[in-house]
Design a protein around this motif. Structure first.
Motif, PDB file in Angstrom:
ATOM      1  N   HIS A   1      -4.611   0.794   1.004  1.00 16.68           N
ATOM      2  CA  HIS A   1      -4.728  -0.640   1.301  1.00 16.68           C
ATOM      3  C   HIS A   1      -6.166  -1.121   1.089  1.00 16.68           C
ATOM      4  O   HIS A   1      -6.391  -2.210   0.533  1.00 16.68           O
ATOM      5  CB  HIS A   1      -4.285  -0.901   2.737  1.00 16.68           C
ATOM      6  CG  HIS A   1      -4.447  -2.319   3.166  1.00 16.68           C
ATOM      7  ND1 HIS A   1      -3.633  -3.330   2.718  1.00 16.68           N
ATOM      8  CD2 HIS A   1      -5.350  -2.911   4.004  1.00 16.68           C
ATOM      9  CE1 HIS A   1      -4.009  -4.479   3.247  1.00 16.68           C
ATOM     10  NE2 HIS A   1      -5.046  -4.253   4.032  1.00 16.68           N
ATOM     11  N   GLN A   2      -7.117  -0.336   1.509  1.00 16.76           N
ATOM     12  CA  GLN A   2      -8.522  -0.722   1.346  1.00 16.76           C
ATOM     13  C   GLN A   2      -8.907  -0.795  -0.131  1.00 16.76           C
ATOM     14  O   GLN A   2      -9.651  -1.701  -0.547  1.00 16.76           O
ATOM     15  CB  GLN A   2      -9.423   0.262   2.089  1.00 16.76           C
ATOM     16  CG  GLN A   2      -9.325   0.154   3.608  1.00 16.76           C
ATOM     17  CD  GLN A   2     -10.203   1.156   4.314  1.00 16.76           C
ATOM     18  OE1 GLN A   2     -10.928   1.924   3.688  1.00 16.76           O
ATOM     19  NE2 GLN A   2     -10.143   1.163   5.643  1.00 16.76           N
ATOM     20  N   GLU A   3      -8.415   0.159  -0.924  1.00 17.10           N
ATOM     21  CA  GLU A   3      -8.684   0.109  -2.358  1.00 17.10           C
ATOM     22  C   GLU A   3      -8.106  -1.166  -2.968  1.00 17.10           C
ATOM     23  O   GLU A   3      -8.749  -1.824  -3.803  1.00 17.10           O
ATOM     24  CB  GLU A   3      -8.095   1.332  -3.057  1.00 17.10           C
ATOM     25  CG  GLU A   3      -8.845   2.619  -2.803  1.00 17.10           C
ATOM     26  CD  GLU A   3     -10.243   2.603  -3.394  1.00 17.10           C
ATOM     27  OE1 GLU A   3     -10.447   1.939  -4.443  1.00 17.10           O
ATOM     28  OE2 GLU A   3     -11.136   3.239  -2.821  1.00 17.10           O
TER      29      GLU A   3
ATOM     30  N   GLU B   1      -7.547  -3.998  -1.483  1.00 16.09           N
ATOM     31  CA  GLU B   1      -8.341  -5.139  -1.025  1.00 16.09           C
ATOM     32  C   GLU B   1      -9.640  -5.252  -1.822  1.00 16.09           C
ATOM     33  O   GLU B   1     -10.062  -6.348  -2.214  1.00 16.09           O
ATOM     34  CB  GLU B   1      -8.652  -4.990   0.459  1.00 16.09           C
ATOM     35  CG  GLU B   1      -7.460  -5.201   1.375  1.00 16.09           C
ATOM     36  CD  GLU B   1      -7.050  -6.662   1.442  1.00 16.09           C
ATOM     37  OE1 GLU B   1      -7.932  -7.523   1.609  1.00 16.09           O
ATOM     38  OE2 GLU B   1      -5.844  -6.943   1.299  1.00 16.09           O
ATOM     39  N   GLN B   2     -10.280  -4.131  -2.061  1.00 19.16           N
ATOM     40  CA  GLN B   2     -11.553  -4.148  -2.786  1.00 19.16           C
ATOM     41  C   GLN B   2     -11.379  -4.567  -4.242  1.00 19.16           C
ATOM     42  O   GLN B   2     -12.265  -5.211  -4.821  1.00 19.16           O
ATOM     43  CB  GLN B   2     -12.209  -2.767  -2.705  1.00 19.16           C
ATOM     44  CG  GLN B   2     -12.683  -2.387  -1.311  1.00 19.16           C
ATOM     45  CD  GLN B   2     -13.192  -0.951  -1.238  1.00 19.16           C
ATOM     46  OE1 GLN B   2     -13.335  -0.297  -2.259  1.00 19.16           O
ATOM     47  NE2 GLN B   2     -13.460  -0.467  -0.035  1.00 19.16           N
TER      48      GLN B   2
ATOM     49  N   GLU C   1      -3.742   3.558   4.731  1.00 17.40           N
ATOM     50  CA  GLU C   1      -4.849   2.641   4.964  1.00 17.40           C
ATOM     51  C   GLU C   1      -5.887   2.749   3.853  1.00 17.40           C
ATOM     52  O   GLU C   1      -6.467   1.732   3.421  1.00 17.40           O
ATOM     53  CB  GLU C   1      -5.501   2.934   6.313  1.00 17.40           C
ATOM     54  CG  GLU C   1      -6.683   2.049   6.658  1.00 17.40           C
ATOM     55  CD  GLU C   1      -6.347   0.579   6.697  1.00 17.40           C
ATOM     56  OE1 GLU C   1      -7.268  -0.235   6.478  1.00 17.40           O
ATOM     57  OE2 GLU C   1      -5.177   0.230   6.950  1.00 17.40           O
ATOM     58  N   ALA C   2      -6.138   3.954   3.367  1.00 17.22           N
ATOM     59  CA  ALA C   2      -7.089   4.133   2.265  1.00 17.22           C
ATOM     60  C   ALA C   2      -6.610   3.413   1.013  1.00 17.22           C
ATOM     61  O   ALA C   2      -7.405   2.772   0.303  1.00 17.22           O
ATOM     62  CB  ALA C   2      -7.291   5.617   1.982  1.00 17.22           C
TER      63      ALA C   2
END
Length: 237
Positions: free
Chosen positions: A213-215, A217-218, A210-211
């Motif tokens: 994936h968030q990177e 996305e950002q 998830e971490a």
């Protein structure tokens, strides 16, 4: 006969090898070489071993079975010893180092992350942020014969691209490292500026993914993240 080595475990590992076979055609029968503290899962080494899909899968299947039941040090495909006796000798000589590595990877999995950035997007950023590059670009555009300026422009752009890629790679690793036990940097590929492996506790694998994936996305569409895993912890053996 030469001995093909798949993985090393501690002596208490259950070593459930029923139903799986090793490399070669016909597939080799698996066996173990044991010392007081360690075990190695091995088979006879085929005379014509090549990195064929069948053999790569057989090699990986053995390691995945072992890792499902406890820590195992995965050997690289194609590792061959002279015979079982020599494998046992190495296990004994290196027992402390192997035991330490087994402790380090206990309950952990490896994830490999490769990151690329769209080249045009990166070049636009370099151009926008560097007055020197803009000046040289204008001079070469107005004067096609300005050979020295073209060389200087190319060198400066290359330096700026490399500096930004290094900075981006360091930043990404720093942001993701708290979610992992260890990291191992590898050489970038032709298309990826970052190639790094993370050793992650099994129970934290979801949070790590998830971490990442968030990177992604950002960073937006200009970046491409390729996360591969879980894998045997090759990079941490």
């Amino acid at each position: 006969m030469p001995t093909y080595v798949y993985a090393i475990t501690d002596a208490g590992h259950p070593l459930r090898l029923d139903g799986i076979t090793g490399v070669g055609d016909p597939a080799a029968e698996l066996r173990t070489v044991r010392t007081k503290q360690l075990s190695a899962v091995v088979s006879d080494a085929p005379a014509d071993l090549r990195a064929k899909r069948r053999d790569l899968l057989a090699h990986q299947n053995v390691q995945e079975r072992l890792l499902a039941d406890g820590p195992a040090l995965p050997m690289r495909f194609g590792l061959v010893g002279p015979d079982d006796a020599q494998v046992a000798s190495v296990l004994e000589e290196q027992r402390d180092a192997y035991a330490e590595r087994l402790k380090e990877i206990d309950g952990c999995l490896e994830y490999n992350l490769k990151v690329a950035r769209d080249e045009d997007d990166l070049l636009r950023e370099v151009m926008a942020e560097s007055a020197d590059i803009r000046r040289l670009n204008e001079r070469t555009r107005d004067n096609p014969a300005a050979h020295d300026d073209r060389l200087a422009l190319g060198e400066l752009v290359s330096q700026q691209v490399q500096a930004r890629q290094d900075r981006m790679g360091t930043e990404l690793v720093d942001r993701l490292t708290p979610a992992a036990e260890r990291t191992a940097l590898a050489e970038p590929t032709k298309t990826h500026f970052l190639n790094v492996s993370f050793l992650v506790k099994r129970e934290k694998a979801g949070a790590f993914s998830e971490a990442v994936h968030q990177e992604a996305e950002q960073r937006g569409e200009a970046y491409t993240f390729h996360l591969n895993g879980p894998l045997p912890p090759y990079s941490f053996v």
